[in-house]
Each structure stands twice: as structure tokens, then as C-alpha cells.
Design a protein around this motif. Structure first.
Motif, PDB file in Angstrom:
ATOM      1  N   ASN A  31       0.829  -1.212   0.000  1.00 39.96           N
ATOM      2  CA  ASN A  31       0.000   0.000   0.000  1.00 39.96           C
ATOM      3  C   ASN A  31       0.865   1.265   0.000  1.00 39.96           C
ATOM      4  O   ASN A  31       0.665   2.175   0.789  1.00 39.96           O
ATOM      5  CB  ASN A  31      -0.949   0.010   1.201  1.00 39.96           C
ATOM      6  N   ARG A  32       1.830   1.259  -0.910  1.00 35.20           N
ATOM      7  CA  ARG A  32       2.709   2.413  -1.098  1.00 35.20           C
ATOM      8  C   ARG A  32       2.948   2.602  -2.585  1.00 35.20           C
ATOM      9  O   ARG A  32       2.873   1.634  -3.360  1.00 35.20           O
ATOM     10  CB  ARG A  32       4.068   2.190  -0.403  1.00 35.20           C
ATOM     11  N   PRO A  33       3.226   3.824  -3.008  1.00 36.89           N
ATOM     12  CA  PRO A  33       3.494   4.053  -4.438  1.00 36.89           C
ATOM     13  C   PRO A  33       4.896   3.596  -4.827  1.00 36.89           C
ATOM     14  O   PRO A  33       5.857   3.820  -4.088  1.00 36.89           O
ATOM     15  CB  PRO A  33       3.356   5.572  -4.580  1.00 36.89           C
ATOM     16  N   TYR A  34       4.985   2.952  -5.986  1.00 37.75           N
ATOM     17  CA  TYR A  34       6.277   2.471  -6.481  1.00 37.75           C
ATOM     18  C   TYR A  34       6.358   2.703  -7.984  1.00 37.75           C
ATOM     19  O   TYR A  34       5.347   2.657  -8.691  1.00 37.75           O
ATOM     20  CB  TYR A  34       6.452   0.972  -6.215  1.00 37.75           C
ATOM     21  N   ASP A  38      11.070  -0.038  -9.118  1.00 39.86           N
ATOM     22  CA  ASP A  38      10.964  -0.389  -7.701  1.00 39.86           C
ATOM     23  C   ASP A  38      10.276  -1.744  -7.545  1.00 39.86           C
ATOM     24  O   ASP A  38      10.717  -2.599  -6.766  1.00 39.86           O
ATOM     25  CB  ASP A  38      10.175   0.686  -6.944  1.00 39.86           C
ATOM     26  N   VAL A  39       9.162  -1.916  -8.283  1.00 39.57           N
ATOM     27  CA  VAL A  39       8.422  -3.177  -8.209  1.00 39.57           C
ATOM     28  C   VAL A  39       9.312  -4.327  -8.685  1.00 39.57           C
ATOM     29  O   VAL A  39       9.357  -5.399  -8.069  1.00 39.57           O
ATOM     30  CB  VAL A  39       7.135  -3.100  -9.047  1.00 39.57           C
ATOM     31  N   GLY A  71       5.797  14.097 -14.245  1.00 44.81           N
ATOM     32  CA  GLY A  71       6.809  14.385 -15.266  1.00 44.81           C
ATOM     33  C   GLY A  71       6.972  13.187 -16.171  1.00 44.81           C
ATOM     34  O   GLY A  71       6.027  12.766 -16.844  1.00 44.81           O
ATOM     35  N   LYS A  72       8.177  12.622 -16.193  1.00 49.13           N
ATOM     36  CA  LYS A  72       8.444  11.438 -17.006  1.00 49.13           C
ATOM     37  C   LYS A  72       8.338  10.145 -16.189  1.00 49.13           C
ATOM     38  O   LYS A  72       8.541   9.060 -16.723  1.00 49.13           O
ATOM     39  CB  LYS A  72       9.850  11.531 -17.628  1.00 49.13           C
ATOM     40  N   GLN A  73       8.016  10.275 -14.905  1.00 45.02           N
ATOM     41  CA  GLN A  73       7.993   9.124 -14.014  1.00 45.02           C
ATOM     42  C   GLN A  73       6.563   8.641 -13.790  1.00 45.02           C
ATOM     43  O   GLN A  73       5.677   9.438 -13.457  1.00 45.02           O
ATOM     44  CB  GLN A  73       8.621   9.499 -12.672  1.00 45.02           C
TER      45      GLN A  73
END
Length: 221
Positions: A31-34, A38-39, A71-73
Motif C-alpha cells: 500500500n505504497r506508491p512504487y 521499484d516493483v 513528469g516522465k515518471q
């Protein structure tokens, strides 16, 4: 040949399904943004990077996870609608707990730093054997100085306070005269140099003038 191709294709689809399930389960648990990388790393590179990126895009497109672009992410995270709403008081309690834990962490870090400094001091200090040797040296120095003091006290040719005062007065008088004569000499030298075609050093050599600096002598202050 056809049967072989069919089996391979089935295994590929099964693998793609596995990566999607694994990613959705991981994002729901964390339950966190990745980001996609990262994943990929957090799943210990169990699946290929391309498969992870494709699965994330498919899951987001099907509404199983959420996607945000900064942005680009691209960032992916669990669909928050599936989780129960958090009470405001519970949020405040969690914030208070975070602040409390942060304070304890800072105190622990400070204590740890102090202990590290003390450890460095201990490591850099003398050993017991070195301390014993140094103590012996100091005791020898004390004994030597006591013997000198005893010898000095036993001497009969002490300088009286009046004689000492007279010596200091004479020193002050002679130093004053020294400075005065040196200043007068340099005034004469500078006056001569105004019309002298050579350097100051050459002038000194020509007239045979010796300086304090030549003999490393300094006028007492």
C-alpha cells in the motif's frame, strides 16, 4: 510441432498471469506508491523487467491498480477504494505515534553517537602498560626536578632582589639605547640611498656596516 508451440504459448500466458497476480498482491500488501523499477527490484527480479512493466500497465488499464504520472515518471499504487476509510481521530493518533517514535529515534541516534565517540576515545587512549611506563617517566622527571630544586636552594650565591632590579634596569637602558642608535643609523643609510647608485646591500658592503639580521640577532622588546 504444433503441439509443442501450443504448450509453450500456454506456459507464457501462465507466466504473464503470475506476474500480474504477484504485482497486484504486492501493491495491496505494501500500500505504497512504487515505480516500475521499484516493483521489479522489490519482487527480487523474479520476473523480467519488460514483463513487470507490461503487467503494471495492464493492471492500471483494467482498474485493478492506480497509476499517476509525475513528469516522465510513472508511479503505481493499490486502489484505495478497496480499503476501509480511516477515521480522523485514528489519523491524528497515528501522527502522534509517528512523532513520538521519531523523537525516540533521534534520542537513540544521539545516544549511539555519544557512545561511538566514547568508544573512539577509549580506543585512542593509552593501554594499562603504556600508562604504567608513562607514570614511571613522570616520577623520574619529578625526582630529577626535586633534586635540582634542592641544589638551587642550597646555593649561597643567590641574586638579591636589589641586584636583580638593577640588572633589569640596565637591560632596559641598554635596549633603549640600542634601538635609538639603530634608528639613527638607518635614517642616515636611507638618506645616503636617495643619491646612491647601488643597492642597500651593496652600500652596507662598501662601508663595512654589519646588521643585526646578519647575525640573527633580534632587539629585545
Amino acid at each position: 510441432m504444433t503441439g509443442s508451440n501450443t504448450v509453450t504459448l500456454g506456459m507464457s500466458k501462465s507466466k504473464d498471469g503470475d506476474v500480474g497476480v504477484a504485482i497486484e498482491d504486492y501493491l495491496n500488501r505494501a500500500n505504497r506508491p512504487y515505480s516500475a523499477i521499484d516493483v521489479f527490484n522489490n519482487l527480487h527480479k523474479e520476473f523480467g523487467k519488460t514483463a513487470v512493466v507490461r503487467a503494471l500497465e495492464d493492471l492500471a488499464e483494467n482498474g485493478k491498480i492506480k497509476e499517476k504520472i509525475y513528469g516522465k515518471q510513472k508511479v503505481y499504487f493499490a486502489d484505495q477504494s478497496q480499503f476501509p476509510a480511516v477515521d480522523e481521530s485514528e489519523l491524528k493518533s497515528m501522527d502522534a505515534e509517528i512523532n513520538d517514535l521519531t523523537g525516540k529515534l533521534q534520542m537513540s541516534q544521539s545516544t549511539c553517537k555519544q557512545q561511538e565517540n566514547e568508544l573512539r576515545k577509549i580506543d585512542s587512549s593509552m593501554s594499562t602498560e603504556d600508562a604504567k611506563q608513562r607514570l614511571e617517566q613522570v616520577n623520574q622527571e619529578i625526582q630529577h626536578n626535586q633534586e635540582r630544586l634542592t641544589t638551587i636552594k642550597s646555593m649561597t650565591n643567590h641574586v638579591t632582589p636589589q641586584e636583580k632590579e638593577r640588572i633589569y634596569a640596565n637591560q632596559t637602558k641598554y635596549v633603549k639605547e640600542w634601538k635609538k642608535r639603530k634608528r639613527m643609523t638607518m635614517d642616515i643609510v636611507n638618506a645616503i640611498l636617495e643619491g646612491y647608485p647601488k643597492t642597500k646591500k651593496q652600500l652596507f658592503e662598501d662601508v663595512g656596516l654589519e646588521t643585526d639580521e646578519e647575525y640573527n640577532v633580534t632587539v629585545p622588546s
